[in-house]
Structure formats: structure tokens, C-alpha cells
Design a protein around this motif. Structure first.
Motif, mmCIF file in Angstrom:
data_model
loop_
_atom_site.group_PDB
_atom_site.id
_atom_site.type_symbol
_atom_site.label_atom_id
_atom_site.label_comp_id
_atom_site.label_asym_id
_atom_site.label_seq_id
_atom_site.Cartn_x
_atom_site.Cartn_y
_atom_site.Cartn_z
ATOM 1 N N TYR A 206 -13.456 4.062 -71.529
ATOM 2 C CA TYR A 206 -13.945 3.759 -72.878
ATOM 3 C C TYR A 206 -15.014 2.674 -72.810
ATOM 4 O O TYR A 206 -15.064 1.915 -71.840
ATOM 5 C CB TYR A 206 -12.772 3.335 -73.768
ATOM 6 C CG TYR A 206 -11.859 4.497 -74.132
ATOM 7 C CD1 TYR A 206 -12.215 5.393 -75.139
ATOM 8 C CD2 TYR A 206 -10.672 4.716 -73.445
ATOM 9 C CE1 TYR A 206 -11.409 6.469 -75.458
ATOM 10 C CE2 TYR A 206 -9.854 5.799 -73.756
ATOM 11 C CZ TYR A 206 -10.227 6.667 -74.764
ATOM 12 O OH TYR A 206 -9.424 7.740 -75.064
ATOM 13 N N GLY B 290 0.124 4.395 -73.615
ATOM 14 C CA GLY B 290 -1.031 3.931 -72.851
ATOM 15 C C GLY B 290 -1.275 4.705 -71.561
ATOM 16 O O GLY B 290 -2.200 4.405 -70.817
ATOM 17 N N ALA B 291 -0.447 5.725 -71.294
ATOM 18 C CA ALA B 291 -0.561 6.488 -70.041
ATOM 19 C C ALA B 291 -1.796 7.379 -70.016
ATOM 20 O O ALA B 291 -2.261 7.768 -68.944
ATOM 21 C CB ALA B 291 0.699 7.330 -69.824
ATOM 22 N N GLY B 292 -2.293 7.760 -71.209
ATOM 23 C CA GLY B 292 -3.473 8.621 -71.259
ATOM 24 C C GLY B 292 -3.250 9.961 -71.934
ATOM 25 O O GLY B 292 -4.134 10.811 -71.936
ATOM 26 N N LYS B 293 -2.079 10.145 -72.552
ATOM 27 C CA LYS B 293 -1.756 11.435 -73.184
ATOM 28 C C LYS B 293 -2.746 11.781 -74.304
ATOM 29 O O LYS B 293 -3.269 12.891 -74.361
ATOM 30 C CB LYS B 293 -0.322 11.413 -73.748
ATOM 31 C CG LYS B 293 0.747 11.072 -72.725
ATOM 32 C CD LYS B 293 2.151 11.079 -73.318
ATOM 33 C CE LYS B 293 2.402 10.035 -74.396
ATOM 34 N NZ LYS B 293 2.374 8.637 -73.897
ATOM 35 N N SER B 294 -2.964 10.836 -75.199
ATOM 36 C CA SER B 294 -3.877 11.114 -76.321
ATOM 37 C C SER B 294 -5.303 11.297 -75.829
ATOM 38 O O SER B 294 -6.046 12.122 -76.367
ATOM 39 C CB SER B 294 -3.860 9.974 -77.343
ATOM 40 O OG SER B 294 -2.559 9.662 -77.686
ATOM 41 N N THR B 295 -5.671 10.545 -74.822
ATOM 42 C CA THR B 295 -7.016 10.707 -74.253
ATOM 43 C C THR B 295 -7.187 12.135 -73.746
ATOM 44 O O THR B 295 -8.209 12.784 -74.007
ATOM 45 C CB THR B 295 -7.239 9.697 -73.105
ATOM 46 O OG1 THR B 295 -7.117 8.369 -73.627
ATOM 47 C CG2 THR B 295 -8.606 9.872 -72.463
ATOM 48 N N ARG C 236 -7.648 14.411 -76.711
ATOM 49 C CA ARG C 236 -8.963 14.212 -77.353
ATOM 50 C C ARG C 236 -10.095 14.791 -76.508
ATOM 51 O O ARG C 236 -11.086 15.274 -77.046
ATOM 52 C CB ARG C 236 -9.204 12.731 -77.649
ATOM 53 C CG ARG C 236 -8.334 12.201 -78.793
ATOM 54 C CD ARG C 236 -8.914 10.934 -79.423
ATOM 55 N NE ARG C 236 -9.007 9.848 -78.474
ATOM 56 C CZ ARG C 236 -8.042 8.939 -78.272
ATOM 57 N NH1 ARG C 236 -6.921 8.987 -78.985
ATOM 58 N NH2 ARG C 236 -8.198 7.993 -77.380
HETATM 59 P P1 ADP Z 1 -1.101 7.437 -74.708
HETATM 60 O O1 ADP Z 1 -1.503 8.485 -75.674
HETATM 61 O O2 ADP Z 1 -0.391 7.962 -73.508
HETATM 62 O O3 ADP Z 1 -0.360 6.301 -75.352
HETATM 63 P P2 ADP Z 1 -3.932 6.726 -74.650
HETATM 64 O O4 ADP Z 1 -4.685 7.900 -74.161
HETATM 65 O O5 ADP Z 1 -3.943 6.438 -76.109
HETATM 66 O O6 ADP Z 1 -2.442 6.802 -74.103
HETATM 67 O O7 ADP Z 1 -4.461 5.430 -73.916
HETATM 68 C C1 ADP Z 1 -4.794 5.365 -72.504
HETATM 69 C C2 ADP Z 1 -5.577 4.073 -72.235
HETATM 70 O O8 ADP Z 1 -6.847 4.181 -72.862
HETATM 71 C C3 ADP Z 1 -4.936 2.810 -72.773
HETATM 72 O O9 ADP Z 1 -5.202 1.764 -71.869
HETATM 73 C C4 ADP Z 1 -5.652 2.584 -74.084
HETATM 74 O O10 ADP Z 1 -5.690 1.214 -74.407
HETATM 75 C C5 ADP Z 1 -7.026 3.115 -73.784
HETATM 76 N N1 ADP Z 1 -7.669 3.684 -74.993
HETATM 77 C C6 ADP Z 1 -7.267 4.743 -75.700
HETATM 78 N N2 ADP Z 1 -8.099 4.998 -76.728
HETATM 79 C C7 ADP Z 1 -9.069 4.026 -76.654
HETATM 80 C C8 ADP Z 1 -10.245 3.746 -77.432
HETATM 81 N N3 ADP Z 1 -10.599 4.485 -78.486
HETATM 82 N N4 ADP Z 1 -10.987 2.683 -77.058
HETATM 83 C C9 ADP Z 1 -10.653 1.938 -75.999
HETATM 84 N N5 ADP Z 1 -9.571 2.152 -75.227
HETATM 85 C C10 ADP Z 1 -8.793 3.187 -75.550
#
Ligand code: ADP
Ligand code: ADP
Length: 223
Positions: free
Chosen positions: A11, A38-43, A46
Motif C-alpha cells: 500500500y 491483517g493476514a491479507g484476506k481482504s487484500t 480486493r
Molecule cells: P485481513 O483481511 O486478513 O484482516 P488485510 O488485507 O485487510 O487483512 O490487511 C493486510 C495488511 O495490509 C495489514 O497490514 C493492513 O494494515 C494492510 N492494509 C490493508 N488495507 C490497507 C489500506 N487500504 N492501506 C494501507 N494498508 C492496508
């Protein structure tokens, strides 16, 4: 269906969402993505929806390269995908029927076709008889099923779900997972991000485990 080749997502603030992630799935698979917050699931979700772009590596969905997709192609990509959210995001001032019809109205389908498809989708989640009710007349589990009907009404090849059982008690959560399995049996690829390990372990599907953006496990859940 899905192919991640050393996909990295960093990011703008420097946080690493995913680190050199590689895996692929066949059409019609059912898989979970799990890992702590924070593992990266939502990333990962997306990236599949092209809401974010990989900063390195290559990401293919049904042969289309999402690392290079143009903004103009994104609406066409999203037609192949259905999404279920934890908070189903239904419109409470519209009937169940109208909530499920929305994606088809956006696609410009004819009224008779919309009618037919909405009832087929509601039947799939056992809510055909609730079409004219409002979401507030339904239980939480039923509302989530309406969210699933809306996600599959345009017959996507891929169904994504982000913590779809997060608000449900264990019995309802198992029931919702059963609905996902029914949809998968009809040929839709299903990918569910969840950290409900107890539930996942009972279902014996493929499970990808992420930890701080890295893939640390890929195998049948409960093994
Ligand atoms: P999960 O869905 O497993 O909780 P995320 O994909 O939300 O994990 O997050 C993975 C990492 O990416 C985390 O360290 C989080 O802080 C970071 N992160 C997620 N979305 C953003 C964003 N929009 N901007 C900056 N960092 C992000
Ligand atoms: P139409 O394709 O003309 O809109 P139907 O809604 O009756 O007609 O569906 C035709 C066939 O496609 C039926 O056998 C139905 O079970 C199947 N079908 C409907 N929705 C889906 C879906 N989301 N995924 C796969 N098959 C579906």
C-alpha cells in the motif's frame, strides 16, 4: 479460474498486504482463505475485484490479466463475480425481490427475465415465498441468504465472500455455509475469507492460510 503468480501488494503507506503470493484454482473449486486479522484476506479479495492493483507479480482471473486490466474493462470483469459481505448491505426500503433484482436492472435485463432469474435465485436460498417481504421482516440468517441470492442472481463464474458468517451463531453459520456448497455444486467457483476455523475444519474443503501477507498453508481443512 484464479491464478496468483508471485503477487505482491504494497500500500502507498508502506504496509505490505500480500507478499509474493502464488496459488491457483480450477473452475468449480470451493476454497477458504483464512488467517488472523491483517493476514491479507481482504487484500486478496480486493485484488480479485480489481479494487486494488498488484504492485508486483501477475494475477489472472478466467484468463484475464488483472495486473494490466484497464478501468474500462472493470465493469465487465465484475459481471463475472458475485460478492457476499458480512453485513449483507441490503436496502431496507425495498422488498426482498427488489434487492435481488438490482444487479439485473443495472445490467438492463428485460422485466420477465429479471422476474424469472430473481425467483430462481430466491429458490436457491429457500426464500422464494418471502419475495414480497422487506428485509426487516426476516431473521439475520434469512437476510444473509438474500445477500447470497443477490450475489448469484447474475450467474457469476466466481462467488467471493468476506467473513459471511461473522455475525451469525454457529448453527446459522453452518446453514449459510451449506447454501454456499449448494451454489458451488451448480458449478460456481466459491472463495470464502473467514477466520472461523472451527466451522471451516468441519467442511473439508481446500484452505489457504495467510500470515502477514504470506501463504503458509494450502491443503484440505481439518487435516
Ligand atoms: P485481513 O483481511 O486478513 O484482516 P488485510 O488485507 O485487510 O487483512 O490487511 C493486510 C495488511 O495490509 C495489514 O497490514 C493492513 O494494515 C494492510 N492494509 C490493508 N488495507 C490497507 C489500506 N487500504 N492501506 C494501507 N494498508 C492496508
Ligand atoms: P434463463 O436462462 O432463460 O434465464 P432459467 O432461469 O430458467 O432461464 O435457467 C435456465 C437453467 O439455468 C435452469 O436449469 C437453471 O437451473 C440454470 N441456472 C439458473 N441460474 C443458474 C446459476 N446461477 N448458475 C448455474 N445455473 C443456473
Amino acid at each position: 479460474m484464479i491464478r496468483f503468480e508471485q503477487v505482491g501488494k504494497r500500500y502507498p503507506n508502506g504496509h505490505v498486504g500480500l507478499h509474493e503470493l502464488s496459488f491457483h484454482t480450477e473452475r468449480g473449486e470451493f476454497l477458504f482463505v483464512t488467517g488472523h486479522s491483517g493476514a491479507g484476506k481482504s487484500t486478496l479479495l480486493r485484488l480479485l475485484l480489481a479494487m486494488e492493483r498488484p504492485t508486483s507479480g501477475k494475477l489472472l482471473l478466467a484468463g484475464q490479466d488483472l495486473s494490466r486490466i484497464s478501468n474500462a474493462q472493470i465493469p465487465f470483469l465484475r459481471r463475472q463475480i458475485g460478492v457476499v459481505f458480512q453485513n449483507h448491505q441490503l436496502l431496507f426500503d425495498r422488498t426482498v425481490f427488489d434487492n435481488v433484482a438490482l444487479p439485473l436492472q443495472i445490467l438492463g435485463l428485460s422485466k420477465p427475465r429479471i422476474h424469472q432469474r430473481v425467483l430462481t435465485a430466491l429458490e436457491r436460498v429457500s426464500l422464494k415465498d418471502r419475495a414480497q417481504q422487506y428485509p426487516c421482516d426476516l431473521s439475520t440468517g434469512q437476510q444473509q441468504r438474500v445477500g447470497i441470492a443477490r450475489a448469484v442472481v447474475h450467474r457469476p463464474a466466481l462467488l467471493l465472500a468476506d467473513e459471511p458468517t461473522g455475525n451469525l451463531d454457529p448453527r446459522l453459520a453452518a446453514e449459510i455455509m451449506g447454501v454456499f456448497e449448494d451454489i458451488n455444486r451448480l458449478g460456481t467457483t466459491v472463495l470464502i475469507a473467514s477466520h472461523d476455523l472451527a466451522l471451516i475444519a468441519r467442511m473439508r474443503h481446500r484452505m489457504l492460510t495467510l500470515q502477514r501477507g504470506r501463504l503458509i498453508g494450502d491443503g484440505e481443512a481439518g487435516q
